[in-house]
Motif scaffolding. Structure first.
Motif, PDB file in Angstrom:
ATOM      1  N   SER A  68       0.821  -1.217   0.000  1.00 23.52           N
ATOM      2  CA  SER A  68       0.000   0.000   0.000  1.00 23.52           C
ATOM      3  C   SER A  68       0.856   1.268   0.000  1.00 23.52           C
ATOM      4  CB  SER A  68      -0.929   0.004   1.220  1.00 23.52           C
ATOM      5  OG  SER A  68      -0.176   0.083   2.425  1.00 23.52           O
ATOM      6  N   ARG A  92      -7.307  -3.089 -12.253  1.00 24.07           N
ATOM      7  CA  ARG A  92      -8.565  -2.477 -11.807  1.00 24.07           C
ATOM      8  C   ARG A  92      -9.586  -2.585 -12.935  1.00 24.07           C
ATOM      9  NH1 ARG A  92      -9.211   3.534  -9.001  1.00 24.07           N
ATOM     10  NH2 ARG A  92     -11.146   3.068  -7.881  1.00 24.07           N
ATOM     11  N   GLU A  98     -11.406  -1.785  -5.906  1.00 25.15           N
ATOM     12  CA  GLU A  98     -10.162  -1.218  -5.405  1.00 25.15           C
ATOM     13  C   GLU A  98      -8.991  -1.671  -6.286  1.00 25.15           C
ATOM     14  OE1 GLU A  98      -9.409   0.882  -2.995  1.00 25.15           O
ATOM     15  OE2 GLU A  98     -11.509   1.203  -2.488  1.00 25.15           O
ATOM     16  N   LYS A 100      -5.589  -3.139  -7.514  1.00 19.20           N
ATOM     17  CA  LYS A 100      -4.720  -4.185  -6.985  1.00 19.20           C
ATOM     18  C   LYS A 100      -3.364  -4.101  -7.672  1.00 19.20           C
ATOM     19  CE  LYS A 100      -4.517  -9.204  -6.282  1.00 19.20           C
ATOM     20  NZ  LYS A 100      -5.197 -10.493  -6.547  1.00 19.20           N
TER      21      LYS A 100
END
Length: 240
Positions: A68, A92, A98, A100
């Motif tokens: 992240s 995505r 979300e 990835k």
């Protein structure tokens, strides 16, 4: 007093020796057990084992947390040196999902200058697997400097190693060579596996291809084992 407590789980125990493990990361299980006894509990061997394995995650963070932080890492690379190359691709399918992490390509400006000023135009390409919980493959390009030492040029992290990922790798590898003289005679060395040579032949058709002798020998042994055994037997008879 009975110091066995059912509520003292391994997750709770992992938080207690964090301060000590930060200063002494090589502490043994006995040391962790001593620290936990100071908290008034008597852990079992399995609880100590689990707490010792979970404690580093409290100190260093998890792999998921590290992924992240990749966008921030890329931003720092670009801000501190605008000539650095850092390309991140995400998976995505649509805006409701979300993003990835899929792959990342990194080239540092100092690596560019080092290659141009002190390395031969012979570049080797290879990939190796990560053994962590997230998996993945590290793709690298290296050269030889004036001391015949390996000099890293660029690297990338992808999900797997195949023709598609190598083609993506060489697409941005072109940007690495963008500021340089196009007349430099490049020689690429590879193991000819997983579409590597097919990918660079598409992107760099003028580059000279060379192959790793160790892989050629290994492939020969795997495909022509009977012929190799007969050849070795004949050589032994001649020697005898």
């Amino acid at each position: 007093m009975d110091k066995h407590c059912a509520e003292a789980t391994s997750d709770w125990m992992a938080k207690k020796p964090v301060c000590v493990l930060r200063d002494h990361p090589n502490m043994t299980s006995k040391g962790v057990k001593v620290e936990l006894r100071k908290c008034g509990v008597k852990p079992s061997k399995m609880q100590v084992f689990r707490a010792k394995n979970k404690a580093p995650a409290k100190i260093e963070g998890t792999h998921a947390e590290s992924y992240s932080k990749i966008p921030r890492y890329a931003e720092l690379l670009r801000n501190n040196n605008p000539n650095n190359i850092c390309k991140i691709h995400y998976d995505r399918p649509n805006l409701l999902v979300e993003p990835k992490f899929l792959r990342i390509f990194i080239s540092i400006r100092a690596q560019k200058l080092g290659f141009v000023e002190g390395c031969r135009p012979v570049i080797g390409f290879d990939g190796c697997f990560f053994k962590g919980p997230s998996g993945g493959v590290l793709l690298t390009a290296v050269a030889l400097d004036a001391n015949n030492s390996i000099f890293s040029i660029v690297f990338a992290v992808t999900k797997c190693e195949n023709k598609e990922t190598w083609r993506w790798f060489f697409y941005y590898f072109q940007e690495f060579f963008g500021p340089f003289d196009n007349n430099i005679p490049l020689t690429f060395m590879s193991d000819r596996q997983k579409g590597l040579n097919l990918a660079y032949e598409e992107i760099f058709p003028d580059a000279t291809g060379r192959h790793c002798c160790r892989h050629i020998c290994s492939n020969f042994k795997a495909q022509f084992l009977d012929i190799l055994a007969v050849s070795i037997g004949r050589q032994l008879k001649v020697m005898m």
